[in-house]
Design a protein around this motif. Structure first.
Motif, PDB file in Angstrom:
ATOM      1  N   GLY A   1      53.512 -61.589 -77.179  1.00  0.00           N
ATOM      2  CA  GLY A   1      54.214 -62.797 -76.768  1.00  0.00           C
ATOM      3  C   GLY A   1      54.354 -62.951 -75.271  1.00  0.00           C
ATOM      4  N   TRP A   2      53.664 -62.074 -74.499  1.00  0.00           N
ATOM      5  CA  TRP A   2      53.686 -62.197 -73.045  1.00  0.00           C
ATOM      6  C   TRP A   2      52.573 -63.151 -72.603  1.00  0.00           C
ATOM      7  N   VAL A   3      52.820 -63.866 -71.521  1.00  0.00           N
ATOM      8  CA  VAL A   3      51.816 -64.754 -70.937  1.00  0.00           C
ATOM      9  C   VAL A   3      51.764 -64.494 -69.434  1.00  0.00           C
ATOM     10  N   GLU A   4      50.733 -64.978 -68.794  1.00  0.00           N
ATOM     11  CA  GLU A   4      50.646 -64.862 -67.334  1.00  0.00           C
ATOM     12  C   GLU A   4      50.752 -66.252 -66.734  1.00  0.00           C
ATOM     13  N   MET A   5      51.761 -66.455 -65.885  1.00  0.00           N
ATOM     14  CA  MET A   5      51.993 -67.752 -65.265  1.00  0.00           C
ATOM     15  C   MET A   5      52.183 -67.563 -63.762  1.00  0.00           C
ATOM     16  N   THR A   6      51.950 -68.622 -63.012  1.00  0.00           N
ATOM     17  CA  THR A   6      52.159 -68.542 -61.572  1.00  0.00           C
ATOM     18  C   THR A   6      53.570 -69.018 -61.230  1.00  0.00           C
ATOM     19  N   ILE A   7      54.018 -68.667 -60.038  1.00  0.00           N
ATOM     20  CA  ILE A   7      55.379 -69.004 -59.603  1.00  0.00           C
ATOM     21  C   ILE A   7      55.675 -70.492 -59.763  1.00  0.00           C
ATOM     22  N   ASP A   8      54.718 -71.352 -59.351  1.00  0.00           N
ATOM     23  CA  ASP A   8      54.977 -72.792 -59.398  1.00  0.00           C
ATOM     24  C   ASP A   8      55.040 -73.340 -60.826  1.00  0.00           C
TER      25      ASP A   8
ATOM     26  N   PHE B   1      65.048 -71.827 -60.995  1.00  0.00           N
ATOM     27  CA  PHE B   1      64.481 -71.533 -62.311  1.00  0.00           C
ATOM     28  C   PHE B   1      65.301 -72.185 -63.418  1.00  0.00           C
ATOM     29  N   GLY B   2      64.681 -72.289 -64.588  1.00  0.00           N
ATOM     30  CA  GLY B   2      65.360 -72.895 -65.722  1.00  0.00           C
ATOM     31  C   GLY B   2      66.445 -72.024 -66.315  1.00  0.00           C
ATOM     32  N   SER B   3      66.347 -70.716 -66.097  1.00  0.00           N
ATOM     33  CA  SER B   3      67.365 -69.797 -66.599  1.00  0.00           C
ATOM     34  C   SER B   3      67.521 -68.634 -65.628  1.00  0.00           C
ATOM     35  N   ILE B   4      68.710 -68.037 -65.609  1.00  0.00           N
ATOM     36  CA  ILE B   4      68.969 -66.907 -64.727  1.00  0.00           C
ATOM     37  C   ILE B   4      68.151 -65.700 -65.158  1.00  0.00           C
ATOM     38  N   ALA B   5      67.834 -65.594 -66.462  1.00  0.00           N
ATOM     39  CA  ALA B   5      67.021 -64.478 -66.959  1.00  0.00           C
ATOM     40  C   ALA B   5      65.626 -64.521 -66.347  1.00  0.00           C
ATOM     41  N   THR B   6      65.025 -65.718 -66.321  1.00  0.00           N
ATOM     42  CA  THR B   6      63.700 -65.873 -65.727  1.00  0.00           C
ATOM     43  C   THR B   6      63.746 -65.572 -64.240  1.00  0.00           C
ATOM     44  N   GLN B   7      64.784 -66.057 -63.586  1.00  0.00           N
ATOM     45  CA  GLN B   7      64.953 -65.824 -62.147  1.00  0.00           C
ATOM     46  C   GLN B   7      65.011 -64.332 -61.831  1.00  0.00           C
TER      47      GLN B   7
ATOM     48  N   LEU C   1      59.467 -65.983 -74.530  1.00  0.00           N
ATOM     49  CA  LEU C   1      60.835 -66.233 -74.963  1.00  0.00           C
ATOM     50  C   LEU C   1      61.839 -65.794 -73.898  1.00  0.00           C
ATOM     51  N   VAL C   2      62.761 -66.692 -73.543  1.00  0.00           N
ATOM     52  CA  VAL C   2      63.791 -66.382 -72.550  1.00  0.00           C
ATOM     53  C   VAL C   2      64.679 -65.239 -73.046  1.00  0.00           C
ATOM     54  N   GLU C   3      64.900 -65.192 -74.364  1.00  0.00           N
ATOM     55  CA  GLU C   3      65.725 -64.115 -74.930  1.00  0.00           C
ATOM     56  C   GLU C   3      65.110 -62.742 -74.658  1.00  0.00           C
ATOM     57  N   GLU C   4      63.798 -62.661 -74.745  1.00  0.00           N
ATOM     58  CA  GLU C   4      63.103 -61.400 -74.471  1.00  0.00           C
ATOM     59  C   GLU C   4      63.182 -61.058 -72.987  1.00  0.00           C
ATOM     60  N   GLN C   5      63.069 -62.087 -72.145  1.00  0.00           N
ATOM     61  CA  GLN C   5      63.215 -61.880 -70.704  1.00  0.00           C
ATOM     62  C   GLN C   5      64.604 -61.313 -70.398  1.00  0.00           C
TER      63      GLN C   5
ATOM     64  N   VAL D   1      65.600 -57.812 -68.520  1.00  0.00           N
ATOM     65  CA  VAL D   1      66.420 -57.871 -67.303  1.00  0.00           C
ATOM     66  C   VAL D   1      67.676 -57.016 -67.458  1.00  0.00           C
ATOM     67  N   GLU D   2      68.292 -57.088 -68.638  1.00  0.00           N
ATOM     68  CA  GLU D   2      69.507 -56.306 -68.888  1.00  0.00           C
ATOM     69  C   GLU D   2      69.240 -54.807 -68.771  1.00  0.00           C
ATOM     70  N   SER D   3      68.113 -54.357 -69.311  1.00  0.00           N
ATOM     71  CA  SER D   3      67.782 -52.928 -69.243  1.00  0.00           C
ATOM     72  C   SER D   3      67.474 -52.504 -67.810  1.00  0.00           C
ATOM     73  N   ILE D   4      66.791 -53.368 -67.065  1.00  0.00           N
ATOM     74  CA  ILE D   4      66.475 -53.054 -65.667  1.00  0.00           C
ATOM     75  C   ILE D   4      67.745 -53.016 -64.833  1.00  0.00           C
ATOM     76  N   GLU D   5      68.633 -53.982 -65.056  1.00  0.00           N
ATOM     77  CA  GLU D   5      69.889 -54.030 -64.303  1.00  0.00           C
ATOM     78  C   GLU D   5      70.742 -52.795 -64.578  1.00  0.00           C
ATOM     79  N   SER D   6      70.753 -52.350 -65.831  1.00  0.00           N
ATOM     80  CA  SER D   6      71.530 -51.170 -66.200  1.00  0.00           C
ATOM     81  C   SER D   6      71.020 -49.936 -65.462  1.00  0.00           C
ATOM     82  N   LEU D   7      69.689 -49.767 -65.443  1.00  0.00           N
ATOM     83  CA  LEU D   7      69.106 -48.621 -64.744  1.00  0.00           C
ATOM     84  C   LEU D   7      69.282 -48.759 -63.234  1.00  0.00           C
TER      85      LEU D   7
END
Length: 219
Positions: free
Chosen positions: A39-46, A126-132, A171-175, A179-185
């Motif tokens: 479910g991962w995709v490759e997108m550019t910043i814009d 960004f559309g969501s803080i998770a994506t940001q 999926l933003v939920e997966e993002q 992010v939560e796991s990275i922030e914790s570490l």
């Protein structure tokens, strides 16, 4: 001499642990972004953000009036001013400066609230803080040398920034989970780094104290 040898050993161990804490965090980042799941995709910043660079307004130091609102530049807050031009959550990315190559401080950092941004930092919405936060961590985990122009004054222009490919879950939920796991570490890494830095400071103070006691006859 025996005391100094012990201090030197303790300092070496603390410095090793300090490096290890950072290495573990960087290794985790690499594994997150290289071992991509379904479910991962490759997108550019814009494609996943709106660039607000056109709304930036630089203010020379002589024209600034001291106030409560942060005034951001390429490497973070450079001053506080009396007014703001942006409000809410955005991601700032360094546009120029030696740090784009040296990476001694973050080149991507999230900001919120009310603030001013000069023309040395790109500003992305960004559309969501998770994506940001996901994009922030990703940009901090990769080298950007191939996107940077200029030797004397390194620069990451808007076109180059927009072309950076970002591997990201659809999926933003997966993002958000990642992010939560990275922030914790990240928080644990910062805690450990603080502890080892305090130990290094204390060991240096102990060394100076021993020298002082030795030469004043108190040892």
């Amino acid at each position: 001499d025996e005391a100094f040898d012990g201090i030197a050993t303790a300092k070496a161990n603390a410095e090793k642990n300090l490096r290890s804490a950072r290495a573990i965090f960087e290794s985790h980042l690499q594994s997150v972004f290289t071992q991509r799941g379904e479910g991962w995709v490759e997108m550019t910043i814009d494609q996943i953000s709106t660039n607000l660079d056109s709304k930036r307004i630089p203010i020379t130091k002589s024209d600034r009036t001291s106030g409560e609102f942060p005034y951001y530049g390429a490497s973070g807050i450079v001053d506080y001013v009396t007014d703001y031009i942006f409000e809410g959550d955005t991601l700032l990315v360094s546009e120029d400066g030696a740090n784009l190559l040296a990476r001694s401080t973050p080149i991507a950092f999230s900001v919120s609230g009310k603030y001013w941004v000069n023309n040395h930092a790109h500003i992305l919405k960004f559309g969501s803080i998770a994506t940001q936060r996901f994009v922030e961590f990703y940009l901090e985990s990769i080298k950007l040398d191939e996107y940077i122009t200029g030797a004397a004054q390194p620069k990451l222009n808007q076109k180059a920034l927009n072309s950076i490919p970002i591997p990201i879950p659809k999926l933003v939920e997966e993002q958000a989970k990642i992010v939560e796991s990275i922030e914790s570490l990240s928080e644990e890494t910062q805690r450990l780094e603080s502890i080892y830095q305090q130990k290094l400071t204390a060991l240096e103070a102990l060394k100076k104290s021993l020298l002082h006691q030795a030469f004043t006859g108190e040892l």
